[in-house]
Design a protein around this motif. Structure first.
Motif, PDB file in Angstrom:
ATOM      1  N   MET A 194      22.688  73.693   6.771  1.00 43.16           N
ATOM      2  CA  MET A 194      22.464  73.704   8.192  1.00 43.16           C
ATOM      3  C   MET A 194      23.743  74.130   8.921  1.00 43.16           C
ATOM      4  N   SER A 195      24.898  73.625   8.474  1.00 41.95           N
ATOM      5  CA  SER A 195      26.165  74.015   9.097  1.00 41.95           C
ATOM      6  C   SER A 195      26.394  75.513   8.978  1.00 41.95           C
ATOM      7  N   ARG A 196      26.074  76.050   7.828  1.00 39.40           N
ATOM      8  CA  ARG A 196      26.241  77.485   7.596  1.00 39.40           C
ATOM      9  C   ARG A 196      25.338  78.284   8.538  1.00 39.40           C
ATOM     10  N   ALA A 197      24.107  77.842   8.698  1.00 44.78           N
ATOM     11  CA  ALA A 197      23.154  78.540   9.563  1.00 44.78           C
ATOM     12  C   ALA A 197      23.602  78.504  11.027  1.00 44.78           C
ATOM     13  N   ALA A 198      24.318  77.461  11.428  1.00 42.72           N
ATOM     14  CA  ALA A 198      24.789  77.345  12.809  1.00 42.72           C
ATOM     15  C   ALA A 198      25.960  78.278  13.096  1.00 42.72           C
ATOM     16  N   GLN A 199      26.602  78.797  12.069  1.00 41.33           N
ATOM     17  CA  GLN A 199      27.715  79.748  12.199  1.00 41.33           C
ATOM     18  C   GLN A 199      28.784  79.281  13.179  1.00 41.33           C
ATOM     19  N   GLY A 200      29.230  78.031  13.002  1.00 42.35           N
ATOM     20  CA  GLY A 200      30.308  77.507  13.825  1.00 42.35           C
ATOM     21  C   GLY A 200      29.886  76.931  15.161  1.00 42.35           C
ATOM     22  N   ARG A 201      28.614  77.047  15.510  1.00 47.11           N
ATOM     23  CA  ARG A 201      28.141  76.462  16.767  1.00 47.11           C
ATOM     24  C   ARG A 201      27.854  74.979  16.550  1.00 47.11           C
ATOM     25  N   LYS A 202      27.713  74.257  17.646  1.00 43.44           N
ATOM     26  CA  LYS A 202      27.435  72.824  17.577  1.00 43.44           C
ATOM     27  C   LYS A 202      26.008  72.574  17.114  1.00 43.44           C
ATOM     28  N   LEU A 203      25.835  71.480  16.360  1.00 46.98           N
ATOM     29  CA  LEU A 203      24.513  71.023  15.930  1.00 46.98           C
ATOM     30  C   LEU A 203      24.215  69.716  16.629  1.00 46.98           C
ATOM     31  N   TRP A 204      22.968  69.522  16.997  1.00 48.25           N
ATOM     32  CA  TRP A 204      22.537  68.272  17.604  1.00 48.25           C
ATOM     33  C   TRP A 204      21.436  67.704  16.736  1.00 48.25           C
ATOM     34  N   LEU A 205      21.668  66.511  16.199  1.00 46.71           N
ATOM     35  CA  LEU A 205      20.694  65.842  15.345  1.00 46.71           C
ATOM     36  C   LEU A 205      20.060  64.695  16.109  1.00 46.71           C
ATOM     37  N   VAL A 206      18.783  64.563  15.980  1.00 48.31           N
ATOM     38  CA  VAL A 206      18.081  63.430  16.560  1.00 48.31           C
ATOM     39  C   VAL A 206      17.442  62.700  15.407  1.00 48.31           C
ATOM     40  N   GLY A 207      17.790  61.444  15.250  1.00 44.18           N
ATOM     41  CA  GLY A 207      17.231  60.683  14.144  1.00 44.18           C
ATOM     42  C   GLY A 207      17.784  59.279  14.144  1.00 44.18           C
ATOM     43  N   GLY A 208      17.433  58.569  13.124  1.00 44.70           N
ATOM     44  CA  GLY A 208      17.868  57.192  12.991  1.00 44.70           C
ATOM     45  C   GLY A 208      19.237  57.070  12.342  1.00 44.70           C
ATOM     46  N   GLY A 209      19.637  55.840  12.156  1.00 46.41           N
ATOM     47  CA  GLY A 209      20.942  55.539  11.586  1.00 46.41           C
ATOM     48  C   GLY A 209      21.140  56.077  10.186  1.00 46.41           C
ATOM     49  N   GLU A 210      20.086  56.118   9.387  1.00 48.50           N
ATOM     50  CA  GLU A 210      20.222  56.622   8.018  1.00 48.50           C
ATOM     51  C   GLU A 210      20.589  58.104   8.019  1.00 48.50           C
ATOM     52  N   LEU A 211      19.963  58.888   8.892  1.00 49.02           N
ATOM     53  CA  LEU A 211      20.294  60.313   8.999  1.00 49.02           C
ATOM     54  C   LEU A 211      21.741  60.483   9.457  1.00 49.02           C
ATOM     55  N   VAL A 212      22.142  59.709  10.464  1.00 48.31           N
ATOM     56  CA  VAL A 212      23.523  59.749  10.942  1.00 48.31           C
ATOM     57  C   VAL A 212      24.478  59.398   9.807  1.00 48.31           C
ATOM     58  N   GLY A 213      24.137  58.363   9.035  1.00 50.13           N
ATOM     59  CA  GLY A 213      24.977  57.948   7.914  1.00 50.13           C
ATOM     60  C   GLY A 213      25.147  59.030   6.867  1.00 50.13           C
ATOM     61  N   GLN A 214      24.091  59.756   6.573  1.00 50.40           N
ATOM     62  CA  GLN A 214      24.170  60.831   5.582  1.00 50.40           C
ATOM     63  C   GLN A 214      25.100  61.944   6.056  1.00 50.40           C
ATOM     64  N   PHE A 215      25.011  62.321   7.322  1.00 52.04           N
ATOM     65  CA  PHE A 215      25.907  63.354   7.830  1.00 52.04           C
ATOM     66  C   PHE A 215      27.343  62.846   7.905  1.00 52.04           C
TER      67      PHE A 215
END
Length: 81
Positions: free
Chosen positions: A1-22
């Motif tokens: 996903m980071s590669r696909a964003a090509q240096g732009r910001k990513l915004w994730l919406v999800g629960g604590g487990e998703l945040v923890g994984q990132f």
């Protein structure tokens, strides 16, 4: 996903487990928590694992109306292993 964003910001919406994984992968630099004073009863902690105890630095607070707030925290990058 980071590669696909090509240096732009990513915004994730999800629960604590998703945040923890990132966070575990060293891919978080900011955490935005929106709070509304609603009691839902017993449940899971907001943030799992060690991210709950990371040295968060509050960078802004925004208030909407009389009940809703958004907190923004900077997260340090984890130490390289």
């Amino acid at each position: 996903m980071s590669r696909a964003a090509q240096g732009r910001k990513l915004w994730l919406v999800g629960g604590g487990e998703l945040v923890g994984q990132f966070h575990d992968a060293g891919l978080l630099d900011e955490l935005i928590v929106q709070i509304s004073p609603v009691t839902l009863g017993a449940g899971q902690p907001l943030l799992p694992r060690r991210i709950a105890f990371a040295p968060l630095q509050l960078i802004s607070v925004q208030r909407w109306g009389s009940a809703f707030v958004e907190l923004r925290y900077a997260l340090p990058k984890p130490a390289a292993s």
